[in-house]
Design an enzyme around this catalytic site. Structure first.
Site, mmCIF file in Angstrom:
data_model
loop_
_atom_site.group_PDB
_atom_site.id
_atom_site.type_symbol
_atom_site.label_atom_id
_atom_site.label_comp_id
_atom_site.label_asym_id
_atom_site.label_seq_id
_atom_site.Cartn_x
_atom_site.Cartn_y
_atom_site.Cartn_z
ATOM 1 N N HIS A 188 -7.407 6.362 -3.192
ATOM 2 C CA HIS A 188 -8.246 5.315 -2.588
ATOM 3 C C HIS A 188 -7.592 4.591 -1.404
ATOM 4 C CE1 HIS A 188 -5.856 2.287 -4.651
ATOM 5 N NE2 HIS A 188 -6.440 1.403 -3.868
ATOM 6 N N ASP A 189 -6.264 4.658 -1.268
ATOM 7 C CA ASP A 189 -5.601 4.034 -0.107
ATOM 8 C C ASP A 189 -4.749 5.063 0.640
ATOM 9 O OD1 ASP A 189 -6.461 1.378 0.115
ATOM 10 O OD2 ASP A 189 -5.118 0.684 -1.472
ATOM 11 N N GLN B 232 -2.982 -17.260 -4.617
ATOM 12 C CA GLN B 232 -3.361 -16.525 -5.819
ATOM 13 C C GLN B 232 -4.445 -17.244 -6.615
ATOM 14 O OE1 GLN B 232 -2.442 -13.280 -6.280
ATOM 15 N NE2 GLN B 232 -1.857 -13.825 -4.203
ATOM 16 N N ASP C 200 -8.589 -2.187 -8.192
ATOM 17 C CA ASP C 200 -7.914 -2.434 -6.916
ATOM 18 C C ASP C 200 -7.532 -3.911 -6.748
ATOM 19 O OD1 ASP C 200 -6.923 -1.403 -4.596
ATOM 20 O OD2 ASP C 200 -8.806 -1.515 -3.478
ATOM 21 N N HIS D 221 0.832 -1.207 0.000
ATOM 22 C CA HIS D 221 0.000 0.000 0.000
ATOM 23 C C HIS D 221 0.864 1.253 0.000
ATOM 24 C CE1 HIS D 221 -3.120 -2.936 1.279
ATOM 25 N NE2 HIS D 221 -3.812 -2.223 0.420
ATOM 26 N N ASN D 222 1.551 1.467 -1.104
ATOM 27 C CA ASN D 222 2.403 2.645 -1.256
ATOM 28 C C ASN D 222 1.970 3.397 -2.519
ATOM 29 O OD1 ASN D 222 3.424 1.164 -3.430
ATOM 30 N ND2 ASN D 222 4.881 0.132 -2.069
ATOM 31 N N VAL D 223 2.737 4.414 -2.867
ATOM 32 C CA VAL D 223 2.302 5.282 -3.965
ATOM 33 C C VAL D 223 2.297 4.545 -5.330
ATOM 34 C CG1 VAL D 223 4.536 6.306 -4.593
ATOM 35 C CG2 VAL D 223 2.464 7.690 -4.725
ATOM 36 N N ILE D 224 3.101 3.481 -5.441
ATOM 37 C CA ILE D 224 3.092 2.751 -6.735
ATOM 38 C C ILE D 224 1.751 2.034 -6.893
ATOM 39 C CG2 ILE D 224 4.528 1.433 -8.341
ATOM 40 C CD1 ILE D 224 6.592 1.161 -6.146
ATOM 41 N N HIS D 225 1.205 1.549 -5.775
ATOM 42 C CA HIS D 225 -0.118 0.918 -5.859
ATOM 43 C C HIS D 225 -1.156 1.961 -6.297
ATOM 44 C CE1 HIS D 225 -3.677 -1.398 -4.962
ATOM 45 N NE2 HIS D 225 -4.031 -0.588 -3.969
HETATM 46 P P1 CMP Z 1 -6.576 -2.870 -0.879
HETATM 47 O O1 CMP Z 1 -5.723 -2.392 -1.999
HETATM 48 O O2 CMP Z 1 -6.775 -1.973 0.283
HETATM 49 O O3 CMP Z 1 -7.995 -3.326 -1.434
HETATM 50 C C1 CMP Z 1 -8.095 -4.503 -2.224
HETATM 51 C C2 CMP Z 1 -7.487 -5.619 -1.442
HETATM 52 O O4 CMP Z 1 -7.448 -6.863 -2.100
HETATM 53 C C3 CMP Z 1 -6.018 -5.314 -1.150
HETATM 54 O O5 CMP Z 1 -5.957 -4.213 -0.284
HETATM 55 C C4 CMP Z 1 -5.589 -6.638 -0.632
HETATM 56 O O6 CMP Z 1 -6.017 -6.816 0.684
HETATM 57 C C5 CMP Z 1 -6.372 -7.591 -1.549
HETATM 58 N N1 CMP Z 1 -5.517 -8.001 -2.663
HETATM 59 C C6 CMP Z 1 -5.193 -7.292 -3.755
HETATM 60 N N2 CMP Z 1 -4.373 -8.005 -4.557
HETATM 61 C C7 CMP Z 1 -4.174 -9.189 -3.952
HETATM 62 C C8 CMP Z 1 -3.435 -10.348 -4.291
HETATM 63 N N3 CMP Z 1 -2.716 -10.441 -5.412
HETATM 64 N N4 CMP Z 1 -3.466 -11.394 -3.429
HETATM 65 C C9 CMP Z 1 -4.194 -11.339 -2.294
HETATM 66 N N5 CMP Z 1 -4.917 -10.261 -1.927
HETATM 67 C C10 CMP Z 1 -4.902 -9.196 -2.749
HETATM 68 ZN ZN ZN Z 2 -5.887 -0.514 -2.914
HETATM 69 MG MG MG Z 3 -7.830 -0.189 0.347
#
Ligand code: CMP
Ligand code: ZN
Ligand code: MG
Length: 619
Positions: free
Chosen positions: A409-410, A569, A518, A367-371
């Site tokens: 969003h995060d 996954q 997301d 959960h950083n700026v690249i996300h």
């Molecule tokens: P967030 O980005 O806050 O919201 C969507 C959530 O989905 C993310 O946090 C993770 O908790 C989950 N998520 C996203 N990608 C994956 C992944 N590849 N594997 C497992 N969980 C994921």
């Molecule tokens: Zn997110």
């Molecule tokens: Mg989120």
């Protein structure tokens, strides 16, 4: 099945009571919407989301009992042919043949007894009443019993006294035995067909079918409407369907005259319709140019790669740090002429997005700026490459809502999930009463920065309210805990007659797009997807370590000693991503050509399951 029949009967009875004429099924409207599913309500009487898991046992192979029966049927056929090829005279003349026939009869008897065992197991499994409700099953059982009796007679009445009876009986006996074999073979054809169908579904990548009661209710009501000709009844049923599919069943229906007594109710409604006067008084003549002041090199890079899903933005982050998000947003705003059209000051905009970018924690693996960059980039991909701009009839404000909400969003994510915040009585959980504390915080952070930088000061009150409502809804819908319910609401809307992504369903589409972006890791080429997987699991495992330290239950996927990366996954794809993207492609048909990537990625993970298991075992 019985419940389905009951339901059909009930609806027929009701139809009779209402004096309406029952007409044959088959209206175009219903078959268009329900497709193949309409003949199977699958009513289970349970008020919950139904997840039909096609289990590995059923998928990967036919259950053991069926395999055994197949072998027995083959053996039995062979024995019947051996018996056919010799007459009793052959046996009399040659003692070897007599001996062979005797042995085959004993084996036949054993097989027949095993068939009895098989029927008993199936009876126990589904209940004798259900099993024998099929007349063929009764006949099948009778043949087996008759065959056993005949074999015993055959073995015991070898003497000349019963030769005639024996001959007649043997004729019937052989015919019945062959009939039995054909019945069994036919039965297995059906099983193989089912097996192949399930395999086909699995190859397509969907292993779980998630259905909700609301979909079933709509199906039932549509089918019911199809049974009537009376326009009033059809109208009423359609009225019901409209409210169910619009999620408006709990909204008040105001009857009676508009009066002071109902003022409290109208006050709320009035809020939604801000007068034109106010709208005008908020507007101003201020104009802003559409310039982004992007580094030249970066602009070229964006021009070339912005619509590629395999864009290597990780390297950009190394060069530009968190300002990469501001650059990306400025690029989009300039491309879409949002500064000039929405009267947004580029200065304020930069300040605002810089604040958002800096709020992302650098030490979060995921959960950083690249996300934030990745999610915004994916939303833009849906808008441009999958044509949501046309499908959703996007206005300039809509563009700004989608992009700003994605970028923020995060915002200020602590790298720990909602469960952890609640379990540790974190400030955010206390402030937002455990109701999506993270997402509430991300949305609140965005609007704090918007206010601090005067970003939307030139918006009319109406536009600002529109922006705020849509954006808050979008960010709140990124809480994965909302996934199931929101997904079912979306499917209910898609099943309605009046789904309209360009007006009344715009909001739900916005929410869907952001949530899809997301959870879009599996939608990306493996090189990017793998990066994100290690990052997200790394962050989860860091949380798991803290949970262990604090003596808290370790959240799913957060235990580094037990989580198989590949399996995690595959589950994520099967349960969430693939069904969701398949549904999304009903809104964005162009998405279908990119969905194959998800199934490909799933296959790649499937090949790595053992590798990750070995890693876990050697820890
Ligand atoms: P967030 O980005 O806050 O919201 C969507 C959530 O989905 C993310 O946090 C993770 O908790 C989950 N998520 C996203 N990608 C994956 C992944 N590849 N594997 C497992 N969980 C994921
Ligand atoms: Zn997110
Ligand atoms: Mg989120």
């Amino acid at each position: 099945m019985a419940e389905e029949q009951q339901l059909n009967e009930d609806s027929k009875r009701n139809a009779g009571q209402m004096g309406a004429k029952v007409v044959p099924r088959g209206s175009k409207e219903i078959s268009n919407i329900l497709g193949d599913r309409r003949s199977s309500y699958n009513i289970d009487g349970v008020d919950r989301v139904v997840v039909d898991e096609i289990t590995d046992q059923k998928l990967v192979g036919i259950p053991l009992i069926d395999k055994v029966v197949i072998i027995l049927v083959v053996l039995f056929t062979l024995l019947v042919f051996i018996n056919f090829s010799f007459t009793s005279n052959d046996a009399k003349e040659d003692p070897d043949i007599e001996k062979t026939l005797f042995i085959t009869k004993i084996i036949e008897l054993v097989i027949l007894i095993l068939f009895v065992l098989e029927i008993s197991i199936r009876c126990i499994d589904v209940g004798p009443i259900t099993y024998f409700s099929d007349l063929w099953s009764v006949f099948d059982a009778l043949i087996i019993i008759a065959s056993i009796v005949l074999i015993i007679l055959d073995l015991n009445l070898e003497g000349d006294a019963f030769t005639t009876i024996s001959k007649v009986l043997r004729g019937i006996f052989r015919f019945l035995r062959l009939f039995l074999v054909f019945r069994k073979v036919n039965f297995f054809n059906i099983i193989f067909e089912q097996y192949n169908q399930v395999k086909k579904i699995n190859n397509a990548g969907t292993r779980y079918v998630v259905r909700s009661p609301v979909e079933k209710v709509i199906e039932i009501m549509r089918d019911l409407a199809d049974q009537f000709e009376d326009p009033d009844i059809i109208k009423q049923l359609n009225w019901g369907i409209t409210h169910i599919s619009n999620n408006t069943v709990y909204e008040p229906i105001i009857e009676g005259k508009k009066s002071e007594a109902l003022g409290w109710l109208y006050q709320q409604q009035q809020q939604q319709h801000i007068s034109q006067d106010l709208k005008r008084s908020m507007s101003s003549d201020t104009q802003f140019p559409d310039e982004s002041h992007l580094p030249e090199q970066l602009k070229l890079d964006f021009d070339q790669n912005i619509l590629n899903l395999d864009y290597d933005y990780f390297s950009l982050f190394q060069k530009y740090d968190s300002s990469i998000l501001t650059h990306l947003m400025c690029y989009y705003f300039q491309q879409e002429s949002l500064f000039s059209n929405l009267r947004i000051s580029p200065e304020s905009f930069k300040k605002c997005v810089d604040k958002i970018a800096l709020s992302y924690h650098k030490d979060n693996l995921y959960h950083n700026v690249i996300h934030a960059f990745d999610v915004t980039h994916t939303v833009y991909f849906f808008i441009q490459k999958c044509n949501f701009k046309e499908i959703g009839k996007l206005t300039k404000i809509d563009y700004s809502i989608l992009l700003m909400s994605a970028a923020a969003h995060d915002a200020d994510h602590p790298g720990l999930n909602n469960i952890f915040l609640s379990n540790t009585r974190h400030d955010l959980a206390m402030t937002y009463n455990d109701k999506s504390p993270l997402e509430q915080h991300h949305a609140a952070t965005l609007f704090r920065y918007i206010r601090e930088t005067d970003l939307l000061v030139h918006f009319t009150l109406q536009d600002f309210k529109y922006f705020r409502e849509k954006s808050i809804n979008m960010i709140l819908s990124t809480d994965n805990a909302m996934h199931g319910k929101d997904y079912n609401k979306l499917k209910a809307r898609l099943a309605s007659n009046d789904f309209d992504p360009g007006s009344k369903d715009k909001g739900i589409c916005f929410d869907t797009l952001l949530h899809a972006a997301d959870i879009s890791n599996p939608f990306k080429p493996m090189k990017n997807y793998e990066q994100w997987t290690f990052r997200v699991l790394g962050e989860f495992w860091h949380q798991g370590d803290r949970e262990k330290e604090l003596g808290l239950p370790v959240t799913m996927l957060c235990d580094r000693r037990t989580t198989n990366v590949a399996k995690s996954q595959i589950g994520f794809i099967d349960f969430m991503v693939l069904p969701y993207y398949n549904t999304l492609s009903q809104i964005l048909p162009q998405l279908s050509e990119f969905i194959e990537q998800i199934t490909e990625n799933k296959k790649a993970w499937a090949e790595k399951i053992e590798h990750y298991q070995t890693l876990l075992n050697t820890q």
